[in-house]
Design a protein around this motif. Sequence first.
Motif, PDB file in Angstrom:
ATOM      1  N   PRO A   1       0.824  -1.215   0.000  1.00  0.00           N
ATOM      2  CA  PRO A   1       0.000   0.000   0.000  1.00  0.00           C
ATOM      3  C   PRO A   1       0.855   1.261   0.000  1.00  0.00           C
ATOM      4  CG  PRO A   1       0.143  -0.903   2.218  1.00  0.00           C
ATOM      5  CD  PRO A   1       0.868  -1.872   1.324  1.00  0.00           C
ATOM      6  N   VAL A   2       0.259   2.367  -0.367  1.00  0.00           N
ATOM      7  CA  VAL A   2       0.927   3.676  -0.305  1.00  0.00           C
ATOM      8  C   VAL A   2       0.049   4.625   0.493  1.00  0.00           C
ATOM      9  CG1 VAL A   2       2.141   3.403  -2.489  1.00  0.00           C
ATOM     10  CG2 VAL A   2      -0.129   4.441  -2.474  1.00  0.00           C
ATOM     11  N   ALA A   3       0.649   5.730   0.901  1.00  0.00           N
ATOM     12  CA  ALA A   3      -0.109   6.743   1.626  1.00  0.00           C
ATOM     13  C   ALA A   3      -1.173   7.350   0.719  1.00  0.00           C
ATOM     14  CB  ALA A   3       0.836   7.830   2.131  1.00  0.00           C
ATOM     15  N   LEU A   4      -2.270   7.801   1.323  1.00  0.00           N
ATOM     16  CA  LEU A   4      -3.361   8.379   0.540  1.00  0.00           C
ATOM     17  C   LEU A   4      -2.897   9.584  -0.272  1.00  0.00           C
ATOM     18  CD1 LEU A   4      -6.338   8.185   3.081  1.00  0.00           C
ATOM     19  CD2 LEU A   4      -5.970   6.780   1.043  1.00  0.00           C
ATOM     20  N   ASP A   5      -1.966  10.344   0.291  1.00  0.00           N
ATOM     21  CA  ASP A   5      -1.470  11.526  -0.412  1.00  0.00           C
ATOM     22  C   ASP A   5      -0.731  11.169  -1.696  1.00  0.00           C
ATOM     23  OD1 ASP A   5      -2.514  13.054   1.589  1.00  0.00           O
ATOM     24  OD2 ASP A   5      -0.610  13.400   2.625  1.00  0.00           O
ATOM     25  N   ASP A   6      -0.220   9.939  -1.776  1.00  0.00           N
ATOM     26  CA  ASP A   6       0.536   9.519  -2.961  1.00  0.00           C
ATOM     27  C   ASP A   6      -0.359   9.002  -4.084  1.00  0.00           C
ATOM     28  OD1 ASP A   6       2.965  10.149  -1.816  1.00  0.00           O
ATOM     29  OD2 ASP A   6       3.236   8.166  -0.935  1.00  0.00           O
TER      30      ASP A   6
ATOM     31  N   SER B   1      13.222   3.364 -16.197  1.00  0.00           N
ATOM     32  CA  SER B   1      13.817   2.329 -15.356  1.00  0.00           C
ATOM     33  C   SER B   1      13.534   2.590 -13.879  1.00  0.00           C
ATOM     34  CB  SER B   1      15.333   2.257 -15.593  1.00  0.00           C
ATOM     35  OG  SER B   1      15.919   1.233 -14.809  1.00  0.00           O
ATOM     36  N   THR B   2      13.565   3.868 -13.487  1.00  0.00           N
ATOM     37  CA  THR B   2      13.246   4.225 -12.106  1.00  0.00           C
ATOM     38  C   THR B   2      11.774   3.982 -11.804  1.00  0.00           C
ATOM     39  OG1 THR B   2      15.017   5.874 -12.082  1.00  0.00           O
ATOM     40  CG2 THR B   2      13.313   6.081 -10.397  1.00  0.00           C
ATOM     41  N   VAL B   3      10.915   4.259 -12.777  1.00  0.00           N
ATOM     42  CA  VAL B   3       9.493   3.958 -12.612  1.00  0.00           C
ATOM     43  C   VAL B   3       9.307   2.460 -12.414  1.00  0.00           C
ATOM     44  CG1 VAL B   3       7.219   3.986 -13.707  1.00  0.00           C
ATOM     45  CG2 VAL B   3       8.745   5.954 -13.965  1.00  0.00           C
ATOM     46  N   TYR B   4      10.037   1.671 -13.205  1.00  0.00           N
ATOM     47  CA  TYR B   4       9.959   0.207 -13.047  1.00  0.00           C
ATOM     48  C   TYR B   4      10.387  -0.192 -11.638  1.00  0.00           C
ATOM     49  CZ  TYR B   4      11.631  -4.521 -12.764  1.00  0.00           C
ATOM     50  OH  TYR B   4      11.871  -5.789 -12.305  1.00  0.00           O
ATOM     51  N   TRP B   5      11.509   0.375 -11.155  1.00  0.00           N
ATOM     52  CA  TRP B   5      11.989   0.035  -9.814  1.00  0.00           C
ATOM     53  C   TRP B   5      10.921   0.315  -8.762  1.00  0.00           C
ATOM     54  CZ3 TRP B   5      12.522   2.892  -5.374  1.00  0.00           C
ATOM     55  CH2 TRP B   5      13.250   2.304  -4.329  1.00  0.00           C
ATOM     56  N   LEU B   6      10.319   1.487  -8.840  1.00  0.00           N
ATOM     57  CA  LEU B   6       9.275   1.868  -7.888  1.00  0.00           C
ATOM     58  C   LEU B   6       8.100   0.901  -7.944  1.00  0.00           C
ATOM     59  CD1 LEU B   6       8.020   4.066  -5.949  1.00  0.00           C
ATOM     60  CD2 LEU B   6       7.038   5.076  -8.014  1.00  0.00           C
ATOM     61  N   ALA B   7       7.643   0.610  -9.165  1.00  0.00           N
ATOM     62  CA  ALA B   7       6.475  -0.257  -9.331  1.00  0.00           C
ATOM     63  C   ALA B   7       6.762  -1.683  -8.898  1.00  0.00           C
ATOM     64  CB  ALA B   7       6.008  -0.226 -10.783  1.00  0.00           C
ATOM     65  N   ALA B   8       7.928  -2.203  -9.268  1.00  0.00           N
ATOM     66  CA  ALA B   8       8.259  -3.588  -8.932  1.00  0.00           C
ATOM     67  C   ALA B   8       8.386  -3.767  -7.428  1.00  0.00           C
ATOM     68  CB  ALA B   8       9.547  -4.005  -9.631  1.00  0.00           C
ATOM     69  N   ARG B   9       8.982  -2.791  -6.735  1.00  0.00           N
ATOM     70  CA  ARG B   9       9.143  -2.930  -5.284  1.00  0.00           C
ATOM     71  C   ARG B   9       7.800  -2.945  -4.563  1.00  0.00           C
ATOM     72  NH1 ARG B   9      12.610  -3.962  -7.498  1.00  0.00           N
ATOM     73  NH2 ARG B   9      14.852  -3.743  -7.242  1.00  0.00           N
TER      74      ARG B   9
ATOM     75  N   ILE C   1       8.186  -2.559   2.860  1.00  0.00           N
ATOM     76  CA  ILE C   1       7.523  -3.094   1.671  1.00  0.00           C
ATOM     77  C   ILE C   1       8.200  -4.348   1.142  1.00  0.00           C
ATOM     78  CG2 ILE C   1       6.695  -0.807   0.989  1.00  0.00           C
ATOM     79  CD1 ILE C   1       8.898  -0.725  -1.119  1.00  0.00           C
ATOM     80  N   HIS C   2       9.350  -4.707   1.713  1.00  0.00           N
ATOM     81  CA  HIS C   2      10.073  -5.884   1.246  1.00  0.00           C
ATOM     82  C   HIS C   2       9.345  -7.151   1.714  1.00  0.00           C
ATOM     83  CE1 HIS C   2      13.303  -8.729   0.497  1.00  0.00           C
ATOM     84  NE2 HIS C   2      13.995  -7.790  -0.097  1.00  0.00           N
ATOM     85  N   PRO C   3       8.868  -7.998   0.801  1.00  0.00           N
ATOM     86  CA  PRO C   3       8.069  -9.155   1.225  1.00  0.00           C
ATOM     87  C   PRO C   3       8.811 -10.105   2.150  1.00  0.00           C
ATOM     88  CG  PRO C   3       8.638  -9.312  -1.114  1.00  0.00           C
ATOM     89  CD  PRO C   3       8.994  -7.930  -0.670  1.00  0.00           C
TER      90      PRO C   3
ATOM     91  N   SER D   1       8.635  -0.781  13.047  1.00  0.00           N
ATOM     92  CA  SER D   1       8.144  -1.130  11.708  1.00  0.00           C
ATOM     93  C   SER D   1       6.684  -0.787  11.513  1.00  0.00           C
ATOM     94  CB  SER D   1       8.336  -2.625  11.469  1.00  0.00           C
ATOM     95  OG  SER D   1       7.527  -3.395  12.344  1.00  0.00           O
ATOM     96  N   GLY D   2       5.942  -0.684  12.619  1.00  0.00           N
ATOM     97  CA  GLY D   2       4.512  -0.452  12.478  1.00  0.00           C
ATOM     98  C   GLY D   2       3.733  -1.724  12.188  1.00  0.00           C
ATOM     99  N   ILE D   3       4.386  -2.879  12.284  1.00  0.00           N
ATOM    100  CA  ILE D   3       3.724  -4.166  12.048  1.00  0.00           C
ATOM    101  C   ILE D   3       3.347  -4.749  13.391  1.00  0.00           C
ATOM    102  CG2 ILE D   3       3.932  -6.481  11.067  1.00  0.00           C
ATOM    103  CD1 ILE D   3       6.028  -5.409   9.180  1.00  0.00           C
ATOM    104  N   THR D   4       2.074  -5.024  13.597  1.00  0.00           N
ATOM    105  CA  THR D   4       1.618  -5.552  14.878  1.00  0.00           C
ATOM    106  C   THR D   4       1.979  -7.017  15.021  1.00  0.00           C
ATOM    107  OG1 THR D   4      -0.544  -6.087  13.916  1.00  0.00           O
ATOM    108  CG2 THR D   4      -0.313  -3.943  14.983  1.00  0.00           C
TER     109      THR D   4
END
Length: 398
Positions: free
Chosen positions: A71-76, A154-162, A365-367, A394-397
């Motif tokens: 997920p991403v922040a609502l602002d994004d 390529s940077t767009v790909y990096w962002l999307a793939a991650r 975001i790393h699985p 991390s914010g992960i419960t």
Amino acid sequence: MGTTELAPGANVALLRKARGMSQANLARKAAVSISLLSKVEVGDRALTPAVAAAIGKALGVSMAEVLGRAPVALDDEQRLAELRSAIRDYDLPIAQAVAEERIRAGLEAAGQYRDTVEVTRLIALLPGLLREATAYAYAVNTAGGWMMLADVYSTVYWLAARHRWMDMAELAVTRQRWAVEQQPNPLGEALAARDRAGTYLNFGDVETGLTLVDRAIAAVQAATARAALSGSERDLAIGILNLRGMTLAGRLADKREAAREAERHICSAREAAAGFPEDLDAHGLTFGPRNTFTHELATRVDLGRPRDAIGLTDNLARSLTGLPATRIAPTHINYARAQLDLGDRDGALENLTTAWNVAPQMARIHPMGREVFRVLSSLHQRSNPQLLKLSKLSGITL
């Protein structure tokens, strides 16, 4: 595909139940044991990329969907809509003059945000940079101009793939390839092939990804033979392709074939890296001895050889010196995964904590980072003080 805050193993259970499948049915179709599937779902074993790919095929979804869209922040969200619009308008350049220095400055900023994993800033930068780079490439119509546009894609790909936004990732690599084909550019074509093979990695189709890598390596060799590519650019092209190749090979289902193919790419990558005393940053990528080491470590973990992975270095921090956070954090996560496989829970927790301290947005975001955390919390029965601290960080419960 919806977003999820679930770790990959927990997401498997959700996907399975949504399709009304039993564990026995899914295990049979994925060719994994019921025991393994059960442990993955409850958090007693980490979901590996190879098993994720097999489960994805059995469920009729991509590996990216099994791992879960980040997920991403609502602002994004609005900025992402603007980025998608800019990608669609790939052949509709804006009617304004753009200076080369402006594009270079934008690429430098994008590289900094990428290296430090400042996702929100990167998302804000990319729509405008992509439109301006498109206008500049059309105006000058040179190999260098189109290469800069390809670097943005390529940077767009990096962002999307991650984030496992695979529709955007596929569009980005298609546009990247289109850009480098506007003028003869063997290095650009090699880097585009590397990213395209990455989409097959994300979908779990490692065999096709390896075919693309080998085809691209052959093209680099042909360009070298006709003197269209040489020196450091040739080594960079060969090296980057072999880094992708070893990652793909390590996830082949047949582990004997996986080991053979991985060693082939590891040896070739090492040979290419020998030409760089220090790791080189070029076109948004890092290549050299240290980044080759990080890929080899991850590959040996994927091959099911955690001792070999840990044995690659006696000082992980020293081996990673000088690399960007985007390489340091995942390597600590992979090291933690190897330690977890060997029963070293404390060591795994220490390295996972390091990953979160180095690059919290990347680790989140790393699985595999989320998966290792989930398994550690299950094995420690949520009572470890450091685990509780990492949960807050991390914010992960738990």
